[in-house]
Write a protein that holds these residues in place. Structure first.
Motif, PDB file in Angstrom:
ATOM      1  N   ARG A  12      -2.893   7.073  -7.140  1.00  0.00           N
ATOM      2  CA  ARG A  12      -2.538   7.936  -8.508  1.00  0.00           C
ATOM      3  C   ARG A  12      -0.571   7.803  -8.022  1.00  0.00           C
ATOM      4  N   ALA A  13      -0.028   8.194  -6.351  1.00  0.00           N
ATOM      5  CA  ALA A  13       1.539   8.018  -5.957  1.00  0.00           C
ATOM      6  C   ALA A  13       1.630   7.005  -5.896  1.00  0.00           C
ATOM      7  N   MET A  14       0.974   5.879  -5.721  1.00  0.00           N
ATOM      8  CA  MET A  14       1.148   4.078  -5.883  1.00  0.00           C
ATOM      9  C   MET A  14       1.485   4.289  -7.682  1.00  0.00           C
ATOM     10  N   ASN A  15       1.000   4.029  -8.103  1.00  0.00           N
ATOM     11  CA  ASN A  15       0.373   4.215  -9.439  1.00  0.00           C
ATOM     12  C   ASN A  15       1.817   4.487 -10.112  1.00  0.00           C
ATOM     13  N   SER A  16       2.552   5.866  -9.611  1.00  0.00           N
ATOM     14  CA  SER A  16       3.633   6.246 -10.305  1.00  0.00           C
ATOM     15  C   SER A  16       4.548   6.126  -9.697  1.00  0.00           C
ATOM     16  N   ALA A  17       4.685   5.414  -8.603  1.00  0.00           N
ATOM     17  CA  ALA A  17       6.129   4.549  -7.414  1.00  0.00           C
ATOM     18  C   ALA A  17       6.630   3.727  -8.338  1.00  0.00           C
ATOM     19  N   LEU A  18       4.471   2.728  -8.529  1.00  0.00           N
ATOM     20  CA  LEU A  18       5.381   1.713  -9.594  1.00  0.00           C
ATOM     21  C   LEU A  18       5.664   1.721 -10.485  1.00  0.00           C
ATOM     22  N   ASP A  19       5.423   2.840 -11.479  1.00  0.00           N
ATOM     23  CA  ASP A  19       6.034   2.874 -12.853  1.00  0.00           C
ATOM     24  C   ASP A  19       7.455   3.060 -13.192  1.00  0.00           C
ATOM     25  N   ALA A  20       7.781   4.163 -12.001  1.00  0.00           N
ATOM     26  CA  ALA A  20       9.229   4.354 -11.834  1.00  0.00           C
ATOM     27  C   ALA A  20      10.438   2.755 -11.249  1.00  0.00           C
ATOM     28  N   ILE A  39      13.479   6.164  -6.492  1.00  0.00           N
ATOM     29  CA  ILE A  39      11.599   5.727  -5.983  1.00  0.00           C
ATOM     30  C   ILE A  39      12.195   5.009  -4.762  1.00  0.00           C
ATOM     31  N   VAL A  40      12.670   3.955  -4.997  1.00  0.00           N
ATOM     32  CA  VAL A  40      12.960   3.346  -2.972  1.00  0.00           C
ATOM     33  C   VAL A  40      13.747   4.060  -1.940  1.00  0.00           C
ATOM     34  N   ARG A  41      14.209   5.271  -2.029  1.00  0.00           N
ATOM     35  CA  ARG A  41      14.587   5.876  -1.320  1.00  0.00           C
ATOM     36  C   ARG A  41      13.894   6.928  -1.366  1.00  0.00           C
ATOM     37  N   THR A  42      12.185   7.249  -1.765  1.00  0.00           N
ATOM     38  CA  THR A  42      11.584   7.728  -1.568  1.00  0.00           C
ATOM     39  C   THR A  42      10.215   7.360  -0.631  1.00  0.00           C
ATOM     40  N   GLU A  43       9.541   7.802   0.970  1.00  0.00           N
ATOM     41  CA  GLU A  43       8.418   7.554   0.942  1.00  0.00           C
ATOM     42  C   GLU A  43       7.021   7.474  -0.087  1.00  0.00           C
ATOM     43  N   THR A  44       6.144   6.550  -0.202  1.00  0.00           N
ATOM     44  CA  THR A  44       5.322   6.415  -1.184  1.00  0.00           C
ATOM     45  C   THR A  44       3.934   5.955  -0.047  1.00  0.00           C
ATOM     46  N   PHE A  45       2.996   6.964   0.664  1.00  0.00           N
ATOM     47  CA  PHE A  45       2.267   6.775   1.483  1.00  0.00           C
ATOM     48  C   PHE A  45       0.943   4.832   1.175  1.00  0.00           C
ATOM     49  N   ALA A  46       0.889   3.950   0.508  1.00  0.00           N
ATOM     50  CA  ALA A  46       0.439   2.890  -0.096  1.00  0.00           C
ATOM     51  C   ALA A  46       1.539   2.217  -0.161  1.00  0.00           C
ATOM     52  N   PRO A  47       0.924   0.955  -0.266  1.00  0.00           N
ATOM     53  CA  PRO A  47       1.400  -1.275   0.248  1.00  0.00           C
ATOM     54  C   PRO A  47       2.248  -1.220  -0.770  1.00  0.00           C
ATOM     55  N   VAL A  48       3.922  -0.725  -0.798  1.00  0.00           N
ATOM     56  CA  VAL A  48       4.301  -1.159  -1.643  1.00  0.00           C
ATOM     57  C   VAL A  48       5.867  -1.294  -0.984  1.00  0.00           C
ATOM     58  N   LEU A  49       6.590  -2.899  -1.519  1.00  0.00           N
ATOM     59  CA  LEU A  49       7.220  -3.389  -0.388  1.00  0.00           C
ATOM     60  C   LEU A  49       8.958  -3.499  -1.696  1.00  0.00           C
ATOM     61  N   GLY A 102     -12.823 -10.656   8.431  1.00  0.00           N
ATOM     62  CA  GLY A 102     -11.827 -10.914   7.578  1.00  0.00           C
ATOM     63  C   GLY A 102     -11.256 -10.294   6.518  1.00  0.00           C
ATOM     64  N   THR A 103     -12.194  -9.877   6.722  1.00  0.00           N
ATOM     65  CA  THR A 103     -11.152  -8.411   5.307  1.00  0.00           C
ATOM     66  C   THR A 103      -9.367  -8.242   6.307  1.00  0.00           C
ATOM     67  N   LEU A 104      -8.492  -7.674   5.366  1.00  0.00           N
ATOM     68  CA  LEU A 104      -7.410  -7.696   5.879  1.00  0.00           C
ATOM     69  C   LEU A 104      -6.701  -6.542   5.431  1.00  0.00           C
ATOM     70  N   VAL A 105      -6.912  -6.030   4.106  1.00  0.00           N
ATOM     71  CA  VAL A 105      -6.498  -4.609   3.393  1.00  0.00           C
ATOM     72  C   VAL A 105      -7.882  -3.404   3.262  1.00  0.00           C
ATOM     73  N   GLY A 106      -8.147  -2.117   3.880  1.00  0.00           N
ATOM     74  CA  GLY A 106      -9.404  -1.849   3.401  1.00  0.00           C
ATOM     75  C   GLY A 106      -8.498  -1.004   1.975  1.00  0.00           C
ATOM     76  N   PRO A 107      -9.586   0.444   1.982  1.00  0.00           N
ATOM     77  CA  PRO A 107      -9.040   0.766   1.074  1.00  0.00           C
ATOM     78  C   PRO A 107      -7.432   2.333   1.331  1.00  0.00           C
ATOM     79  N   LEU A 108      -7.220   2.784   0.215  1.00  0.00           N
ATOM     80  CA  LEU A 108      -6.235   3.719   0.185  1.00  0.00           C
ATOM     81  C   LEU A 108      -7.393   4.933   0.429  1.00  0.00           C
ATOM     82  N   ILE A 109      -6.743   6.181   0.700  1.00  0.00           N
ATOM     83  CA  ILE A 109      -7.967   7.253   1.547  1.00  0.00           C
ATOM     84  C   ILE A 109      -8.619   7.558   0.686  1.00  0.00           C
TER      85      ILE A 109
END
Ligand code: UN1
Length: 504
Positions: free
Chosen positions: A341-349, A388-398, A328-335
């Motif tokens: 950290r990359a996801m957090n800094s993208a969200l901050d930016a 930041i939108v023009r940058t690829e962040t390898f995490a689930p940020v849309l 039933g899980t659809l979203v597993g962990p980040l690597i």
């Protein structure tokens, strides 16, 4: 599962694929992203070891190049069968090492089987052309020959499929392969290697036709710099490609680069919003946002933005996030922590640029896994396409952007450095055709009413601009793995020079 149970599960999957216990010792520690615990350890190779593997593979290639292509295809056919027989165990390893949910892990293994099928067909279709000669009694044709050793550098997120795209094709093309997998996923690599070694032995093919070299930078550099590696096929970040491409080119080698994506979908007023919602959730949140084809930007017509975002945020709130071992899980962990950290800094930016996080973005505690990084996929509404939108962040940020005219949407779509995958959701044929046209989306993959990820075998896979320009697996991507000879054959009994030149 306890750490010991994880280890046992990995060990037994490896064993059933034929990996010897002796291979499971060494300086490189492998962790599972499911809990962050240590899984097993493996040997880490250095530069000289890689050079030796390349030399051995080159010797194997010298024999393999004369084996008829359909006979080479028979070997790949058996490889596909064997992978099919070990689908379960391989998928288990993909889950343990890369953190994919069962269905996606099985899908990745299926991709290996599919590309083997494709390569077997190709083994009887490595077509060259014949051209009319301007000279009577002459024939002009081209012949495709094996190239040599292909250096395959692959990433953690598709630890086995990308290897198979390269290896199945390279083998039918008459090449040998030296594989540097991601240091984060060497176990799946050991399993695939053991299966291929078995097929190679069964077929009496040269033992060193495929060599696995697990290691870091030194291994990559040895492949990149070796004159015995005419083709380096590398999947990873644009930063990596920026180093690999020029270095391989400096020795006149070829490189096939599959680098970052910053994939977008355009949603027009006529789109079926329910279909769009399902497609977007899979493409943006699936694989925890860790595909190179993950949907990272949504360009929505302002008239449907609120309705679509309502559907999307509702779906996101219900996403089952957690251990991929739970059904039933659809979203597993980040690597790993770096990704988090990359996801957090993208969200901050994004917030600093005026973005509004509509849903997700937090870390999710999963019982028994304090050292793992499970996150809630995020949707961020942006006032404009900032850096930041023009940058690829390898995490689930849309990131979500609004538009008024299709021209504006296409301009936004193309105004990023990457060019891998794209999609348009519309029921208006004119809009779809415009998106597919020369002045439409500038990516290597352009879809209609389907998300950006999850491409099937058969089409060429790859992208433009900073994505690197390489094409793999489908269509005529095989040509990159061969060298072309143009042949002029004179059966006229006279020496006739082209362009009517007279001499002697
Ligand atoms: C990758 O993320 O490196 O199209 C490859 C897809 C998969 C392959 C992705 N078939 O999403």
């Amino acid at each position: 599962m306890t750490p010991e149970e994880f280890r046992e599960s990995a060990r037994s999957a490896l064993k059933s694929c034929g990996v010897a216990d002796s291979a499971l010792a060494g300086a490189l520690t492998v962790r599972t992203p499911l809990t962050g615990d240590e899984l097993l350890s493996v040997h880490e190779a250095d530069g000289p070891e890689t050079d030796a593997a390349v030399r051995a593979a080159h010797a194997a290639y010298q024999q393999w190049q004369t084996v008829p292509a359909p006979v080479r295809g028979a070997l790949v056919k058996r490889l596909g069968q064997l992978i099919g027989e070990h689908k379960d165990e391989l998928a288990t390893l993909v889950t343990l090492e890369a953190g994919k949910i069962r269905s996606e892990a099985l899908g990745e293994v299926q991709e290996m089987i599919d590309v083997c099928d494709f390569a077997v067909g190709l083994s009887r279709q490595l077509y060259g052309r014949t051209m009319p000669s301007e000279r009577p009694g002459h024939r002009l044709m081209e012949t495709w020959h094996p190239l040599g050793v292909v250096g395959v550098i692959s990433a953690f997120n598709f630890p086995v499929a990308v290897w198979s795209w390269n290896t199945a094709i390279a083998l039918v093309c008459g090449d040998a392969v030296v594989w540097k997998p991601s240091e984060k996923t060497p176990l799946t690599a050991l399993a695939c290697t053991a299966l291929l070694d078995r097929v190679i032995a069964e077929h009496g093919a040269p033992a060193d036709l495929h060599r696995l070299v697990v290691g870091g930078r030194a291994v990559g550099e040895a492949l990149v710099d070796s004159a015995l590696v005419p083709l380096v096929s590398a999947t990873g970040s644009t930063r990596m490609g920026r180093e690999v491409g020029p270095r391989v080119a400096a020795r006149f080698g070829r490189s096939l680069l599959e680098l970052g994506g910053n994939n977008a979908a355009v949603v027009t007023p006529s789109a079926d919003l329910d279909l769009t919602t399902r497609a977007v959730v899979f493409a943006a949140a699936g694989t925890a946002g860790q595909r190179c084809t993950t949907l990272r930007r949504l360009i929505v017509h302002r008239s449907v933005a609120d309705e679509l975002l309502e559907k999307l945020t509702t779906a996101y709130r219900k996403l089952p996030i957690g251990s991929p071992l739970e059904s039933g899980t659809l979203v597993g962990p980040l690597i790993d922590e770096n990704s988090y950290r990359a996801m957090n800094s993208a969200l901050d930016a994004a917030r600093a640029d005026g973005g509004e996080v509509l849903v997700g973005g937090g870390r999710r505690d999963v019982p028994g896994a304090p050292d793992a990084y499970y996150v809630e996929p995020a949707i961020v509404r942006m006032p404009s396409q900032t850096e930041i939108v023009r940058t690829e962040t390898f995490a689930p940020v849309l990131y979500v952007l609004g538009y008024e005219t299709l021209d504006e949407a296409i301009a936004l779509h193309n105004d990023v450095p990457q060019g891998l995958s794209s999609g348009i959701f519309t029921r208006d044929q004119q809009e779809a055709e415009r998106f597919l046209a020369a002045d439409g989306a500038d990516c290597g993959i352009v879809n209609v009413n389907i998300g950006t990820s999850g491409a099937e075998i058969g089409g060429a896979f790859g992208g433009e601009k900073e994505t690197g320009g390489g094409r793999e697996s489908g269509s005529d991507a095989w040509r990159a793995y061969m060298r072309r000879a143009t042949n002029t054959i004179n059966a006229s009994g006279q020496l006739l020079l082209a362009q009517d030149v007279s001499f002697l």
